[in-house]
Design an enzyme around this catalytic site. Structure first.
Site, PDB file in Angstrom:
ATOM      1  CD1 TRP A 172      -1.853   1.561  -5.875  1.00  0.00           C
ATOM      2  CD2 TRP A 172      -2.168   3.291  -4.487  1.00  0.00           C
ATOM      3  NE1 TRP A 172      -2.912   2.294  -6.357  1.00  0.00           N
ATOM      4  CE2 TRP A 172      -3.129   3.365  -5.530  1.00  0.00           C
ATOM      5  CE3 TRP A 172      -2.177   4.275  -3.497  1.00  0.00           C
ATOM      6  CZ2 TRP A 172      -4.085   4.378  -5.598  1.00  0.00           C
ATOM      7  CZ3 TRP A 172      -3.118   5.279  -3.572  1.00  0.00           C
ATOM      8  CH2 TRP A 172      -4.065   5.334  -4.604  1.00  0.00           C
ATOM      9  CG  HIS A 173       0.124   6.106  -1.176  1.00  0.00           C
ATOM     10  ND1 HIS A 173      -0.312   4.948  -0.590  1.00  0.00           N
ATOM     11  CD2 HIS A 173      -0.897   6.999  -1.056  1.00  0.00           C
ATOM     12  CE1 HIS A 173      -1.540   5.129  -0.115  1.00  0.00           C
ATOM     13  NE2 HIS A 173      -1.918   6.368  -0.386  1.00  0.00           N
ATOM     14  N   GLY A 174       3.812   5.616  -4.023  1.00  0.00           N
ATOM     15  CA  GLY A 174       4.982   6.184  -4.673  1.00  0.00           C
ATOM     16  C   GLY A 174       6.191   5.289  -4.570  1.00  0.00           C
ATOM     17  N   GLY A 226       0.818  -1.201   0.000  1.00  0.00           N
ATOM     18  CA  GLY A 226       0.000   0.000   0.000  1.00  0.00           C
ATOM     19  C   GLY A 226       0.855   1.255   0.000  1.00  0.00           C
ATOM     20  CG  PHE A 252      -0.200   9.334  -4.838  1.00  0.00           C
ATOM     21  CD1 PHE A 252       1.166   9.410  -4.792  1.00  0.00           C
ATOM     22  CD2 PHE A 252      -0.941   9.942  -3.856  1.00  0.00           C
ATOM     23  CE1 PHE A 252       1.802  10.074  -3.746  1.00  0.00           C
ATOM     24  CE2 PHE A 252      -0.326  10.615  -2.801  1.00  0.00           C
ATOM     25  CZ  PHE A 252       1.061  10.661  -2.757  1.00  0.00           C
TER      26      PHE A 252
END
Length: 480
Positions: free
Chosen positions: A330-332, A327, A480
């Site tokens: 997923w953001h960066g 997770g 994102f």
């Protein structure tokens, strides 16, 4: 500063044109909506319209062949369907990996190889990150996985194209599943019966959060302190962390409110994405309130397939850590996001361990109810804020510098003004407002005449223009 007026007007014009043109010609609705969505996305960069189109085609084809094989009754048909789902997941992750993660892993692997004496580097692509790629890729994967699980039927090509490119939530969510959108696409919404009052209220609320609250805190304290924590005193640094917690909530939930409101004007209801996350008493409760569509996505398509909590305690903690680490990624594609996810994963595992042991031994609360809840809230909120330091900082060293500056009681720079303090803690206190109050405000607005509603909307837009700072930064989650 005309941003809110322009944004509100642009959304309203699109909604009006779509509804007006398609009332006498219902079959035009989907092509027109697809055209507006592509134009909306292409306004940022037409180069990546082809990438979005390729994602639509690939995932519709995968879903089609998955559904076709599931109609068979043999084992080979079911096996082939599963392979089609795997192909679709790999294709989506491959596209996401090339555009979002290749450079990160190329640099890290090259550094690792050089550290053991192996020369040579992997090529750096330096692609511009396509806006919204994480959101529409996750939606695409949820579709093909749900088709494979028989949770949703195959969508018609036009329906799927509109679903994946639907402009209100294309670039920053919420992550809407096909099972939530497909039935609404199948039944053409009647523009005469849309909850306009609710929609306008959401849009104005979102604009106020973004233009006034988020932008004010960013310009007045957050950006300056995170850029130079050593030039500010410890109390200012702490206040900046609190302010960033408010800023990112106001920014992201503000966009979500606007997206849900615009979709409502078009006759579609999106799932809720936020529910007063800073009133959570545990980190698990925080994730039930923050970016709820992502939380459910990670649960249903990652945590449960990994085994969830059905295995041993160690396997459950492992699954929690993996989900939160992924997770974070997923953001960066930086170590800061990995650490951010790791903090959440560790604390979620610790919470679960403590809860299980207390239940096993039949232990009651240690502190009186009111004091116990206050302590749990305080701990949860500061764990979230600690993780936000890594989320916001540009690098790992900047995060360490930011945390180290908390102990600095010199270099007061004057950023902790009474207004900044009032906005920060006022916004946090607003999280505890009873839902009944918000419902009464919404119902009161809905009961007004159309003339009074129009006047209220106009006054609200003027107030947002006046209160907002000059210039408004892009939404944080666009990256994102």
């Amino acid at each position: 500063m005309l941003f809110p007026t322009f944004a509100f007007g642009a959304f309203f014009v699109v909604v009006f044109v779509v509804n007006w043109l398609t009332r006498p010609h219902p079959t035009l609705w989907k092509p027109l909506m697809l055209g507006f969505s592509i134009f909306f996305y292409g306004w940022w960069s037409w180069r990546f319209v082809l990438l979005l189109a390729a994602t639509i085609v690939i995932n519709w084809v995968v879903g089609h062949f998955t559904a076709a094989n599931l109609q068979g009754t043999g084992r080979d048909d079911a096996r082939t369907a599963r392979w089609w789902v795997r192909i679709g997941v790999v294709a989506n992750l491959g596209i996401l990996g090339v555009f979002k993660y290749w450079d990160f892993f190329a640099v890290e692997l090259s550094n690792l190889l050089e550290s053991v004496g192996i020369s040579g580097t992997l090529p750096i692509l330096e692609y511009t990150l396509p806006v919204g790629i994480s959101f529409y890729t996750f939606q695409a994967m949820s579709y093909i996985i749900d088709v494979g699980r028989r949770n949703v039927r195959e969508m018609a090509p036009m329906d799927f194209a509109v679903y994946l490119s639907f402009f209100p939530q294309l670039v920053a969510g919420p992550i809407v599943r096909a099972s939530e959108m497909a039935p609404q696409l199948a039944a053409r919404p009647d523009p005469r019966y849309v909850p306009a009052a609710e929609a306008f209220g959401l849009i104005l609320n979102g604009l106020f959060k973004k233009v006034v609250i988020s932008s004010f805190l960013a310009s007045e304290i957050v950006d300056g302190v995170f850029a130079d924590p050593g030039g500010h005193s410890g109390p200012e640094v702490v206040l900046a962390v609190y302010a960033y917690a408010v800023q990112i909530y106001a920014d992201f939930s503000g966009y979500t409110d606007i997206a849900i409101g615009v979709a409502l004007l078009l006759g579609f209801r999106f799932p809720q994405n936020f529910s007063a996350p800073y009133r959570a008493l545990t980190l698990q409760d925080f994730w039930r309130r923050w970016h709820m569509t992502l939380s459910r996505w990670l649960r249903d398509y990652l945590y449960v397939p990994l085994g969830g909590n059905r295995g041993s305690r160690v396997a459950t903690y492992r699954n929690l850590m993996l989900v939160m680490l992924l997770g974070g990624l997923w953001h960066g594609s930086t170590w800061n996001f990995v650490i951010w996810g790791g903090i959440h994963g560790v604390v979620l595992a610790v919470e679960r361990l403590v809860r299980e042991r207390r239940e096993r031994h039949g232990l009651g609360p240690i502190l009186p109810v009111g004091i116990g809840e206050a302590v749990r809230w305080l701990v949860t909120f500061h764990v979230v804020c600690l993780a936000w330091v890594f989320f916001r900082s540009e690098s790992l060293s900047a995060s360490v510098e930011m945390l180290g500056a908390i102990a600095n009681f010199d270099n007061y720079a004057g950023t902790a003004t009474p207004l900044v303090i009032a906005v920060t803690f006022g916004a946090l206190a607003f999280q505890f407002m009873p839902q009944a109050w918000a419902d009464q405000i919404r119902e009161g607005f809905a009961d007004l005449s159309w003339l009074a509603q129009g006047a209220a909307v106009g006054l609200a837009l003027v107030a947002i223009d006046v209160l907002g700072p000059s210039g408004v930064a892009p939404f944080i989650y666009f990256q994102f």
